[in-house]
Motif scaffolding. Structure first.
Motif: not given
Length: 375
Positions: A149-175
């Motif tokens: 997937g793709t995330k946008q508007w990520i502050t510290n995107g280039e200079r960061s070393g750790v990313v806290v990421l939000f993603a679905k474990t099932d792309a078709d299940a909003p919950g």
């Protein structure tokens, strides 16, 4: 509102740092679109990168009002630096609040030192104000998760070393939105070009693309499906921080306008003697102070454990719009000079706009306020 002696001392110390260390680098950082890494290292030396980390992991674990005060004063120096700091603290907050003991011990002691820098990856090209519509997927594969997937508007995107990421474990299940911690050096994680922005130009804002990125199951921060609630919980405090930054930006513009109005002479005297200018300054002060009081009240509600959504969104809405008004008037008081890069008020005016957009637009804040009042 009264501050404790400790809070007052921290505020004074950070204001001094903002004036003496951050402000002198602000113009060049903005023009070159380059983050002032030396300033960041100095922030870390003052332990400001440790504000939302418990003491047992080397952090300060400051109260909500102190956190707001620091954000206000860092933004007084430059909003781009305050934004980078608050996003780093969002990342450490997520790990501190939702991580296992092993995850906290692995990540937090280094992050309190400022390196690695933290990033917070929630927004997507087609899911900004409504993150439930995100399409980034982290599907389970044995004892690993595979992220695409793709995330946008990520502050510290280039200079960061750790990313806290939000993603679905099932792309078709909003919950199924779930929170993960992803090291930046994993295979398949690509940093996009830095965005060319109206303001906040020193801030490192990029896309992050995940292409078959594999992380171990132990990097999952929340139970499956609890990531969105975790994000909203963290962002409520984040909105107080953005409100505080807006106040600091407005105060900086007001102080510059006051100084200029007393020095600039027209019609045989300083323009501060002109009634229309005096009225502008009075209105600027009133808006700044009102935003400050709303922000401090929201911070105290966080500290008291009261439901903070109404107060946080009210403060963020009002303070960000006040910052726009105050910086606009600061440019007006400077006249033609205010429209040039020779004076910093034009940068403050450009920077102010983002406070009405990120971590929930003005329209989203009004929606939250109305919901809290009516539902």
């Amino acid at each position: 509102m009264d501050l404790t002696p400790e809070q007052a001392a921290i505020r004074e110390s950070v204001r001094e740092f903002a004036v003496e260390e951050i402000r002198p680098t602000a113009r060049a950082a903005d023009e070159e679109e380059s983050f002032p890494e030396g300033v960041w290292d100095d922030l870390a030396e003052q332990e400001l990168t440790a504000m939302t980390v418990p003491e047992e992991y080397g952090g300060l674990e400051v109260d909500g009002l102190t956190y707001a005060l620091v954000n206000e004063e860092v933004a007084y120096g430059q909003l781009a630096v305050a934004t980078a700091l608050s996003v780093h603290c969002l990342a450490t907050s997520c790990i501190a609040e939702f991580g296992s003991e092993e995850q906290k011990e692995r990540w937090l002691p280094e992050m309190v030192e400022g390196r690695p820098v933290g990033a917070f990856a929630l927004s997507e090209p087609h899911a900004g104000s409504n993150p439930a519509e995100m399409s980034t997927e982290a599907r389970k594969d044995g004892d690993e998760y595979v992220i695409d997937g793709t995330k946008q508007w990520i502050t510290n995107g280039e200079r960061s070393g750790v990313v806290v990421l939000f993603a679905k474990t099932d792309a078709d299940a909003p919950g199924t939105v779930t929170q993960f911690v992803v090291p930046k050096d994993v295979d398949g994680l690509e940093v996009g070009k830095k965005e060319e922005k109206l303001g906040l130009r020193a801030s490192d804002t990029t896309t992050l693309t995940f292409d078959d990125v594999r992380i171990p199951e132990e990097n999952r921060l929340t139970p499956v499906g609890e990531g969105l609630a975790a994000a909203f919980s963290i962002l409520t405090g984040g909105r107080v921080a953005i409100a505080a930054q807006a106040v600091g930006l407005a105060q900086s513009a007001l102080d510059l306008a006051l100084e200029y109005a007393q020095e600039r002479e027209q019609f045989d005297g300083p323009i501060a003697d002109i009634q229309s200018v005096r009225h502008k300054l009075a209105e600027m002060h009133a808006r700044t102070q009102a935003g400050r009081l709303l922000t401090y009240d929201a911070a105290r509600q966080l500290d008291d454990g009261r439901p903070p959504a109404l107060a946080a969104s009210t403060a963020k809405y009002f303070a960000s719009e006040a910052a726009m008004d105050v910086t606009n008037e600061a440019v007006q008081i400077h006249g033609g000079y205010g429209y040039t890069t020779d004076f910093p008020v034009e940068r403050l005016y450009r920077d102010a706009k983002i406070t009405t957009i990120y971590e929930g637009t003005t329209q989203i804040q009004k929606k939250v306020v109305a919901r809290e009042l009516l539902d």
